[in-house]
Motif scaffolding. Structure first.
Motif, short mmCIF file in Angstrom:
data_model
loop_
_atom_site.label_atom_id
_atom_site.label_comp_id
_atom_site.label_asym_id
_atom_site.label_seq_id
_atom_site.Cartn_x
_atom_site.Cartn_y
_atom_site.Cartn_z
N PHE A 1 -8.34 4.25 -2.78
CA PHE A 1 -7.59 3.03 -3.05
C PHE A 1 -6.12 3.21 -2.68
O PHE A 1 -5.52 2.35 -2.06
CB PHE A 1 -7.73 2.60 -4.51
N GLU A 2 -5.57 4.34 -3.05
CA GLU A 2 -4.17 4.62 -2.72
C GLU A 2 -3.96 4.69 -1.21
O GLU A 2 -2.96 4.20 -0.69
CB GLU A 2 -3.71 5.91 -3.41
N ASP A 3 -4.94 5.25 -0.49
CA ASP A 3 -4.87 5.28 0.97
C ASP A 3 -4.94 3.87 1.54
O ASP A 3 -4.21 3.54 2.49
CB ASP A 3 -6.02 6.11 1.55
N LEU A 4 -5.80 3.03 0.97
CA LEU A 4 -5.92 1.64 1.41
C LEU A 4 -4.58 0.92 1.25
O LEU A 4 -4.10 0.26 2.17
CB LEU A 4 -7.00 0.91 0.61
N ILE A 5 -3.96 1.05 0.10
CA ILE A 5 -2.68 0.39 -0.17
C ILE A 5 -1.61 0.89 0.79
O ILE A 5 -0.82 0.11 1.33
CB ILE A 5 -2.25 0.58 -1.64
N GLU A 6 -1.59 2.18 1.01
CA GLU A 6 -0.62 2.77 1.94
C GLU A 6 -0.78 2.18 3.34
O GLU A 6 0.21 1.83 3.99
CB GLU A 6 -0.79 4.29 1.98
N GLU A 7 -2.01 2.06 3.80
CA GLU A 7 -2.27 1.48 5.12
C GLU A 7 -1.89 0.00 5.16
O GLU A 7 -1.30 -0.46 6.14
CB GLU A 7 -3.74 1.66 5.51
N LEU A 8 -2.22 -0.74 4.11
CA LEU A 8 -1.87 -2.16 4.06
C LEU A 8 -0.36 -2.37 4.06
O LEU A 8 0.15 -3.32 4.67
CB LEU A 8 -2.49 -2.82 2.81
N ASP A 9 0.35 -1.49 3.38
CA ASP A 9 1.81 -1.60 3.30
C ASP A 9 2.49 -1.39 4.65
O ASP A 9 3.63 -1.82 4.85
CB ASP A 9 2.38 -0.62 2.27
N LYS A 10 1.80 -0.75 5.57
CA LYS A 10 2.36 -0.49 6.90
C LYS A 10 2.22 -1.70 7.83
O LYS A 10 2.85 -1.74 8.88
CB LYS A 10 1.66 0.70 7.55
N LEU A 11 1.37 -2.65 7.46
CA LEU A 11 1.07 -3.79 8.32
C LEU A 11 2.04 -4.95 8.13
O LEU A 11 2.63 -5.09 7.06
CB LEU A 11 -0.35 -4.29 8.03
N GLY A 12 2.14 -5.76 9.16
CA GLY A 12 2.89 -7.00 9.05
C GLY A 12 2.11 -7.97 8.17
O GLY A 12 0.92 -7.75 7.89
N GLU A 13 2.73 -9.05 7.75
CA GLU A 13 2.11 -9.98 6.81
C GLU A 13 0.79 -10.56 7.33
O GLU A 13 -0.19 -10.62 6.59
CB GLU A 13 3.08 -11.13 6.48
N LYS A 14 0.75 -10.96 8.58
CA LYS A 14 -0.45 -11.56 9.15
C LYS A 14 -1.61 -10.55 9.20
O LYS A 14 -2.73 -10.86 8.78
CB LYS A 14 -0.15 -12.08 10.55
N GLU A 15 -1.33 -9.35 9.69
CA GLU A 15 -2.35 -8.31 9.77
C GLU A 15 -2.80 -7.88 8.38
O GLU A 15 -3.98 -7.63 8.15
CB GLU A 15 -1.84 -7.09 10.55
N ARG A 16 -1.85 -7.79 7.46
CA ARG A 16 -2.16 -7.40 6.09
C ARG A 16 -3.12 -8.41 5.46
O ARG A 16 -4.10 -8.04 4.83
CB ARG A 16 -0.87 -7.30 5.27
N SER A 17 -2.84 -9.69 5.65
CA SER A 17 -3.71 -10.74 5.11
C SER A 17 -5.12 -10.64 5.67
O SER A 17 -6.11 -10.80 4.94
CB SER A 17 -3.13 -12.12 5.42
N GLU B 1 -5.86 -17.72 -3.99
CA GLU B 1 -5.47 -16.43 -4.58
C GLU B 1 -6.72 -15.62 -4.93
O GLU B 1 -7.68 -16.17 -5.50
CB GLU B 1 -4.64 -16.65 -5.85
N TYR B 2 -6.71 -14.35 -4.60
CA TYR B 2 -7.81 -13.44 -4.91
C TYR B 2 -7.34 -12.02 -4.65
O TYR B 2 -6.22 -11.80 -4.22
CB TYR B 2 -9.06 -13.77 -4.10
N ALA B 3 -8.20 -11.08 -4.90
CA ALA B 3 -7.90 -9.65 -4.71
C ALA B 3 -6.61 -9.25 -5.41
O ALA B 3 -5.77 -8.55 -4.86
CB ALA B 3 -7.87 -9.30 -3.23
N PHE B 4 -6.47 -9.69 -6.65
CA PHE B 4 -5.27 -9.40 -7.42
C PHE B 4 -5.04 -7.90 -7.61
O PHE B 4 -3.91 -7.48 -7.78
CB PHE B 4 -5.32 -10.11 -8.78
N CYS B 5 -6.11 -7.10 -7.55
CA CYS B 5 -5.95 -5.65 -7.68
C CYS B 5 -5.08 -5.11 -6.55
O CYS B 5 -4.41 -4.08 -6.70
CB CYS B 5 -7.29 -4.94 -7.71
N ILE B 6 -5.07 -5.82 -5.42
CA ILE B 6 -4.26 -5.43 -4.27
C ILE B 6 -2.98 -6.26 -4.19
O ILE B 6 -1.90 -5.72 -3.99
CB ILE B 6 -5.06 -5.60 -2.96
#
Length: 98
Positions: free
Chosen positions: A4-20, A47-52
């Motif tokens: 999960f921490e790896d997932l968040i780290e990867e998502l944080d590197k993305l731009g808003e559109k790619e992250r979504s 709204e969904y995926a509030f854990c992220i």
């Protein structure tokens, strides 16, 4: 939990559109829309995926029940037991910090 921490780290590197787009892929099994606390306002705002994503943007304000521990997304990433009610209390990452 490391996944999960790896997932968040990867998502944080993305731009808003790619992250979504990536959140949409990961959250295919998300149960937020079936939760007793989820409401029409959150549904209209998609709204969904509030854990992220963290707290609801002004829609969900009352804890009426929580499905986080039973969510396939949470189970896959081994989250949702210690921290939950993500829609009101914040994402897994936010709750761990506080």
């Amino acid at each position: 939990m490391v996944e999960f921490e790896d997932l968040i780290e990867e998502l944080d590197k993305l731009g808003e559109k790619e992250r979504s787009k990536e959140i949409e892929k990961v959250a295919k099994d998300c149960v937020c829309p079936h939760c007793p606390s989820y409401n029409e306002c959150a549904d209209k705002k998609l709204e969904y995926a509030f854990c992220i994503t963290g707290k609801s943007d002004g829609c969900i304000e009352t804890e009426l029940g929580c499905l986080c521990p039973t969510c396939p997304l949470a189970q896959e990433y081994q989250i949702g037991v210690m921290y939950n009610f993500y829609c009101i209390r914040g994402s897994e990452k936010e709750q761990k910090v506080n």
